[in-house]
Structure formats: C-alpha cells, structure tokens
Design an enzyme around this catalytic site. Sequence first.
Site, PDB file in Angstrom:
ATOM      1  CG  HIS A 184      -1.898  -1.081   1.265  1.00 48.05           C
ATOM      2  ND1 HIS A 184      -2.929  -1.176   0.348  1.00 48.05           N
ATOM      3  CD2 HIS A 184      -2.012  -2.164   2.073  1.00 48.05           C
ATOM      4  CE1 HIS A 184      -3.651  -2.252   0.604  1.00 48.05           C
ATOM      5  NE2 HIS A 184      -3.111  -2.874   1.643  1.00 48.05           N
ATOM      6  CB  CYS A 225      -2.533   3.745  -3.573  1.00 45.69           C
ATOM      7  SG  CYS A 225      -3.717   2.394  -3.760  1.00 45.69           S
TER       8      CYS A 225
END
Length: 476
Positions: A184, A225
């Site tokens: 992430h 991301c």
Amino acid sequence: MKRATTIALTSVACLLCALFCLSDSKSLSYSSFANSLLSQREEQEYGDIWVLLVAGSSQYFNYRHQADICHAYQIVHAHGIPDERIVVMMYDDIAFNKMQSSMYALEFVRNPTPGILLNHPNGPNVYQGVPKDYTGEDVTPETFLNVLQGNSDAVEGKKVIRRSGLNHDDGGSNDHVFVYFSDHGAPGILGFPNEFLKARDLNNALKEMAEEGKFKKLVFYVEACESGSMFADLLPDNINVFATTASNTTTSSYACYYDTERQTYLGDVYSVKWMEDSDKQEALSRETLEKQYRLVRTETNTSRVQQYGNLKIAKLHHVSEFQGTKTHEPKTYPPVQFDAVPSMEVPVESLQRAFEDAETEEEASLILQRLKELLNARDFMEKVVASIVNDVLTSGNHFFEYEDIKWQQREITEWDCYEPLVDEFHNRCFQFGKNNYAMTHLQTFVNLCEIGIPSDAILKAMKQRCQFDRQVVGIH
C-alpha cells in the site's frame, strides 16, 4: 575499448550467422547463439546484477503483495540471477496462514493450500524456493534502506546489496541494481507492516548511493497507490536511476485476479502486467526497459503508470540487464476474466464476493457481520478525520468545510508541513500497518498544508480528537 569490443562481437555474430545458414547442423540455432553473444556484450559493459524484492504488507487480505514478490523472484531466478544476489523481504505470514478471529479482523479465512501462493488463477506455485532473507518484524523501512545501501553492519551481517563489480575508471561499483516493491502507499509514503517509508528519505538514499558510486545503474519498480509521489519532483534526472510506478501522485493502484477458493485477490494489475511480460520472453535481451514500460502503461488501463528519473536508461538498456541474462523457456497464462478493483477496496470487495459465494446461512451470516463491522469502522475513522479538519478550519476562520478539502487532489510541495502530520496520524490516531485504510485519508492533510494551514494547528486538533480508550486496529 568497450565500443570496439561491441563492434567485434557484432561482426563475429554476422559471420557465424552466415555459416549457420549454410550448415545443416541443428545443434544450435542462430537465435540462441545471438542471445549468447548479447549476454557476453552486456557482461563487458557492467558487473553483477543485484535484486531487492520487498512486500511491505502483512495479513491475509494483502495476499497479493507477497505473491507479487514471490513471482518476481521466480523470474529473476529463472533468468540466471543467483540467490546470493537476490534479497527478499516479506512478512511471510500468508503461505501458511492460520484462521484468526477478532474485532474488525478480516482473517476469518486461511490459505486453503498451505505452502502455495498463486499470482495468477490456476497459475504455478510462486512461493516455492523463495529465500527468506528478512521476515516478520525485520521488514522495516530502516532495514530496507540499510540493505539497499549495503550497510551490512546495521543488519548484523545479513544479506545486503554489495559493491561486487568495481569500475576501474572511477572506483565506483559497476553493478546494476533492480528494486521491486509491492504494498500500500499514500502521498509521499510506502507502507511497511508496522512503519512507513518517506519519499524524501528514499530519494536522499538514492542520491547518496549515486554520489558514493554504489551502483552503475539502478531500476526501481513500485506497486502502490499514489506511488508516483515517491519520485515526482524528487528523483533527479541526472543520476543513473530509472523508476516506474503503478500510479501517479494522487490516484489508486488496482488489484486483480479474485480467487474464489482463497477468497482474496492474487495479484496487482501493474505488477502482473510487467511480470507476465517478462515471463513470456525467452530472452529478456529482446526488450528494452522503455518497451516494457510502454507495454505495461498501455495494458494497465486501471491506473496511470508513470516513469521518473533518468529516462535514457530505459531507452538504452534491456530488461535482461536488470532481471537476468539467461534464456529461459517462455511462460504464458490462459486468459481470465479481468476483475480489477482499487487496492484499498480489496477488503470490502473480498467480503462481498465471499458473501455471494457462501454455501451455508451460517457462513453468510458471519461474513455479513464482518462486512458491517468493517464499514462501521471505516465510518468511525472518517468521522475522526472530519472532526480534525473541521476543528482546524473553524479555529482559523477559513471558508471551507471538510467536504471541500476531502476531494481535492493536490500534489505535495509543503513537505515540512505534511510529514509531521503523517507521523502524528500514524502514531497517535491510526497505525497504518494495523489500519491500512487510514492511508486513504492522508491526501486530506496534503490538501490542508497546500492551502496554507499551519501544521501546528492540525497537530493540535489530532491530539484532541485521537484520544481513544484502546488502540484502534483492523480498519482496512
């Protein structure tokens, strides 16, 4: 001298090609012979290839990150890079995952095939043979930077990227380094199981390595991301580092390949695109880094793949110079339904898919309960963030509200304002490794800094609003 060697090898290739055409011998094809010559040419131009593979997450619903890293290992290993020059960092809690149950926990499932990880539906076991260089609590940003920079003393003599091939012209390393990270991310950070890596720390390390001659060329692939924010306006174009990222500075990357049996997603779109491209190549010397980047950018139609740093590296160098020069039997995968979802929506989407596939009412009820708990927990987090923002805006007599700030996608320029907010939000409010969804709210703090809100005012609001009776966990 190197140019003369290259010309000589090319001339020999042409001459022997003609001889092969006249010969009936079938023991060696021109294709394999040419690839052999190319490998010799590449060896003349640089030393060894070192590889650093990092999965920054833990917990079963993040299955895909460790599967990505294991798949990458299989590629570089198959193409001839020995294990002593491959460093693998992953929590290693997926392959033999056991069922857990706790408040807001998603770990009500376990790996149905212990010791097996897939990165493609019905694909091969990518876990087999993967080195376990750094696992569990050793997977930290500090360890990552020490491994990358070759600081063996800092990791008690364990495996690091070493300077094995020296360039006799300037005394620096003649080696190539390939780094691949999957986890992430959020504006200006990459996640680790309990901490996070800041963009400025990473770029300072890369610049310092370049200045100290710790590599000849370094290539960095990032799956996360907002991963473009790790390099945009930070990575110089005049050092020998080339980076590609799954997304730009403000948008999500995407997961793919939902597996009904495992009740999770097996891969990430950007990652499987570059790896399946490398898989299908017998010789990675047939494709430049730029060609792979453009192919991945075209096929990754869910996020905005980017490139940063010294783009000449991508134009002039082949994939083989960073992922391995040995030829290997091509591997292709049968087409499957493409079911990409934003990375941070994997927990919700997985629960919804599991609910639809439930075989009993009891199972469906348990899954629905977990889904409601998760959504309620996300709503709680949203209210906390909204209260922080509204406190700041009200006290400063600003003509904005939370909803005005939330949806803006400003890029980071006020780093000195933003970084202390990230630290405080992680340490006081929601620890990112235990609450992955908290990273989705960091863009709001970027926006506050960029409209001129002082960091002191935001920190004060965080301290007031993040006074919880117990540590908050499980908001994913």
